[in-house]
Design a protein around this motif. Structure first.
Motif, short mmCIF file in Angstrom:
data_model
loop_
_atom_site.label_atom_id
_atom_site.label_comp_id
_atom_site.label_asym_id
_atom_site.label_seq_id
_atom_site.Cartn_x
_atom_site.Cartn_y
_atom_site.Cartn_z
N ALA A 82 0.85 -1.13 0.11
CA ALA A 82 -0.10 -0.06 -0.04
C ALA A 82 0.95 1.26 -0.11
O ALA A 82 0.50 2.21 -0.67
CB ALA A 82 -1.16 0.04 1.30
N LEU A 83 2.08 1.39 0.73
CA LEU A 83 2.89 2.68 0.68
C LEU A 83 3.51 2.62 -0.58
O LEU A 83 3.76 3.69 -1.05
CB LEU A 83 3.95 2.31 1.77
CG LEU A 83 3.68 2.23 3.25
CD1 LEU A 83 4.82 2.08 4.12
CD2 LEU A 83 2.66 3.30 3.67
N ARG A 84 3.79 1.41 -1.12
CA ARG A 84 4.33 1.78 -2.68
C ARG A 84 3.42 2.51 -3.67
O ARG A 84 4.01 3.16 -4.23
CB ARG A 84 4.82 0.40 -3.33
CG ARG A 84 6.27 -0.13 -2.95
CD ARG A 84 6.89 -1.31 -3.47
NE ARG A 84 7.84 -1.74 -2.82
CZ ARG A 84 7.98 -2.80 -1.96
NH1 ARG A 84 6.84 -3.33 -1.57
NH2 ARG A 84 9.21 -2.96 -1.27
N THR A 85 2.27 1.85 -3.60
CA THR A 85 1.17 2.65 -4.27
C THR A 85 0.96 4.18 -3.80
O THR A 85 0.92 5.00 -4.77
CB THR A 85 -0.23 1.91 -4.32
OG1 THR A 85 -0.02 0.70 -4.49
CG2 THR A 85 -1.16 2.61 -5.34
N GLY A 86 0.86 4.28 -2.61
CA GLY A 86 0.71 5.59 -1.87
C GLY A 86 1.81 6.68 -2.36
O GLY A 86 1.62 7.70 -2.51
N LEU A 87 2.89 5.86 -2.72
CA LEU A 87 4.14 6.99 -3.01
C LEU A 87 4.10 7.36 -4.27
O LEU A 87 4.85 8.19 -4.64
CB LEU A 87 5.70 6.29 -2.76
CG LEU A 87 5.77 5.81 -1.30
CD1 LEU A 87 7.33 5.06 -1.14
CD2 LEU A 87 6.05 7.09 -0.45
N GLN A 88 3.16 6.90 -5.15
CA GLN A 88 2.81 7.55 -6.29
C GLN A 88 2.10 8.88 -6.32
O GLN A 88 1.65 9.42 -7.64
CB GLN A 88 2.13 6.57 -7.35
CG GLN A 88 3.26 5.38 -7.94
CD GLN A 88 2.53 4.27 -7.97
OE1 GLN A 88 1.40 4.53 -8.65
NE2 GLN A 88 3.26 2.96 -8.06
N HIS A 89 1.82 9.34 -5.16
CA HIS A 89 0.97 10.54 -4.90
C HIS A 89 2.03 11.62 -4.25
O HIS A 89 2.98 11.41 -3.90
CB HIS A 89 -0.26 10.06 -3.77
CG HIS A 89 -1.20 9.24 -4.54
ND1 HIS A 89 -0.71 7.80 -4.47
CD2 HIS A 89 -2.15 9.17 -4.75
CE1 HIS A 89 -1.74 7.13 -4.95
NE2 HIS A 89 -2.55 7.96 -5.16
N ASP A 90 1.30 12.77 -4.39
CA ASP A 90 1.89 14.03 -3.93
C ASP A 90 2.31 13.77 -2.25
O ASP A 90 2.90 14.27 -1.66
CB ASP A 90 1.32 15.37 -4.11
CG ASP A 90 1.12 15.44 -5.74
OD1 ASP A 90 2.15 15.62 -6.32
OD2 ASP A 90 0.21 15.64 -6.15
N VAL A 91 1.01 13.37 -1.78
CA VAL A 91 1.05 13.21 -0.49
C VAL A 91 0.50 11.88 0.19
O VAL A 91 -0.38 11.38 -0.68
CB VAL A 91 -0.01 14.16 0.34
CG1 VAL A 91 -0.40 14.15 1.81
CG2 VAL A 91 0.25 15.72 -0.17
N LEU A 92 1.01 11.30 1.30
CA LEU A 92 0.71 9.92 1.74
C LEU A 92 0.43 10.28 3.05
O LEU A 92 1.38 10.59 3.78
CB LEU A 92 1.92 9.16 1.44
CG LEU A 92 1.71 7.62 1.92
CD1 LEU A 92 0.49 6.89 1.82
CD2 LEU A 92 2.98 6.77 1.56
N VAL A 93 -0.79 9.67 3.51
CA VAL A 93 -1.10 9.73 5.10
C VAL A 93 -1.25 8.53 5.28
O VAL A 93 -2.08 7.89 4.91
CB VAL A 93 -2.26 10.71 5.25
CG1 VAL A 93 -2.75 10.57 6.62
CG2 VAL A 93 -1.98 12.31 5.14
N ILE A 94 -0.44 7.98 6.42
CA ILE A 94 -0.79 6.45 6.89
C ILE A 94 -1.32 6.79 8.34
O ILE A 94 -0.77 7.73 8.99
CB ILE A 94 0.73 5.92 6.96
CG1 ILE A 94 1.40 5.97 5.80
CG2 ILE A 94 0.36 4.50 7.31
CD1 ILE A 94 2.82 6.22 6.15
N VAL A 95 -2.21 5.82 8.51
CA VAL A 95 -3.13 6.36 9.80
C VAL A 95 -2.89 4.97 10.74
O VAL A 95 -3.38 4.08 10.13
CB VAL A 95 -4.12 7.02 9.79
CG1 VAL A 95 -5.32 6.17 8.93
CG2 VAL A 95 -4.79 7.20 11.23
N GLY A 96 -2.54 5.03 11.95
CA GLY A 96 -2.17 3.94 13.13
C GLY A 96 -1.01 3.28 12.71
O GLY A 96 -0.34 3.52 11.54
N GLY A 97 -0.56 2.33 13.49
CA GLY A 97 0.51 1.77 13.55
C GLY A 97 1.70 2.33 13.44
O GLY A 97 2.87 2.07 13.20
#
Ligand code: AMP
Ligand code: MG
Length: 393
Positions: A229-244
């Motif tokens: 999920a992070l790899r896909t998220g890094l294709q964006h300008d902003v990545l917000v991960i919540v929890g953990g």
């Protein structure tokens, strides 16, 4: 632990405004103007009637006297009528004022008989005439760079013949939630599970910043699922991960960020709620790790993510923090802790009242609040004190 001021300063230094883009006015609500906009059409654009009635020469009109109707001037076409003393032209709201006329008599104030009208009231020069440029002149600034575009401004831009406007860059955002216990709303809940509520919360907060391109991925507490999920998220300008992002054995986000090649710039900020907040980067992507407790996610988004997003979408630098308002505290309050505490409460009629349980999981109290009061460590206020609160509206 880093202070909130230092954390915010670092976050803001790490992000840049994205290149501007042209959008239709229908997509521009809540966006930020990329440059100044200057009026190119006066408002009104020509002298016109504010009423349905008769255009006349005021000085030739006396109560009870008649005027001869010489023509009809509808809205939408300029018939270039002339009106001399003793004459009148039938006219409608928004229609150009005929040459020579300087007033409009409301149709309710005349009696028409054939080609004549009899006037039942006094007539003053300028009456019911909307003068060219009386509202807005050509060359007047109507929007400043970095200013937020509201519904009223959209109408003004349309009045200038503009179908599109240049606004700050379109931020593409990704939200990744983590947690084995989370179930999407709409699905059945088993013992020990809870409904996932942060993605809709953060999605709404992104929208309030003018960001509408937001993807959402729900992950279990599983390293490979989070990494993917992070790899896909890094294709964006902003990545917000919540929890953990805390220190428990199930807090897999920090190692997953390292595994996907992201750098963590800061982790753990001295603020309550929200201590485990994380900020990092990978290429041009800004990465925010927010605590999973909903109130913590909310507060840290507003304190650190919102200003960064606003900078990226081109908001003026004076508009990055939440607006402040003075209010009178209804009850005494004290921060016994060693971190600044953001107290949720209700702001109304100049008063601030803390609402609900002030704990980071207490979503009901959060849902009832519209303002935050920041209490510095050890700070005490007695009931009736004047405080400065952050308005969440
Ligand atoms: P964590 O930050 O993962 O330790 O989570 C802290 C608390 O927040 C736990 O009680 C989680 O169940 C809860 N939580 C985490 N993520 C979410 C979410 N997306 N929606 C609702 N509650 C959450
Ligand atoms: Mg968790």
């Amino acid at each position: 632990m880093i202070t909130e001021e230092a954390a915010l300063a670092h976050v803001l230094e790490s992000v840049r405004a994205l290149p501007p883009r042209r959008v239709s006015l229908f997509q521009a609500l809540g966006q930020f103007a990329a440059g100044d906009v200057v009026a190119r059409h006066a408002l009104p654009g020509f002298d016109n009637s504010a009423m349905d009635g008769y255009a006349v020469v005021a000085s030739s009109c006396r109560k009870g006297q008649s005027q001869r109707v010489v023509g009809e001037q509808p809205a939408g076409i300029d018939r270039q009528l002339h009106v001399a003393p003793g004459e009148a032209a039938r006219i409608f709201t928004g229609a150009p004022i005929p040459v020579g006329a300087d007033a409009v008599i409301m149709q309710e104030d005349v009696r028409r008989e054939g080609a004549e009208i009899f006037i039942n009231s006094e007539v003053e020069s300028g009456e019911f005439v909307r003068r060219r440029g009386s509202d807005l002149s050509e060359g007047q600034k109507i929007l400043g760079a970095g200013q937020r575009i509201g519904a009223q401004t959209l109408a003004l831009l349309a009045s200038q013949g503009l179908a599109e406007i240049e606004v700050g860059g379109g931020v593409r955002a990704a939200i990744v939630t983590t947690g084995d216990e989370l179930v999407p709303p709409g699905e059945p809940l088993r013992a020990g599970q809870i409904y996932e509520s942060n993605s809709v919360l953060l999605h709404a907060l992104f929208h309030k910043c003018g960001v509408t391109d937001v993807s959402i991925t729900l992950c279990p507490d599983d390293a490979s699922a989070i990494e993917s999920a992070l790899r896909t998220g890094l294709q964006h300008d902003v990545l917000v991960i919540v929890g953990g992002v805390s220190v428990g054995a199930r807090d897999l986000v920090k190692p997953a960020l390292t595994a996907v090649g992201a750098q963590t710039d800061l982790w753990r900020v001295s603020v309550k709620p929200g201590n485990p907040f994380l900020f990092g980067r990978a290429g041009s992507t800004a990465i925010f790790g927010l605590p999973g407790n909903p109130v913590s996610a909310f507060v840290t988004f507003l304190l650190f993510v919102r200003p960064a997003i606003l900078r990226m979408v081109g908001a003026g630098s004076g508009d990055l923090s939440l607006p402040k308002e003075e209010a009178q505290l209804t009850d005494g309050i004290e921060n016994k802790g060693d971190r600044p505490h953001y107290v949720r409460g209700w702001l109304g009629q100049g008063k601030f009242t803390p609402v609900g349980r002030q704990e980071s999981h207490a979503l009901y109290g959060l849902s009832r609040s519209n303002a935050l009061l920041r209490l510095a460590p050890g700070e005490t206020f007695s009931g009736g004190a004047t405080v400065s609160v952050l308005n969440l509206a």
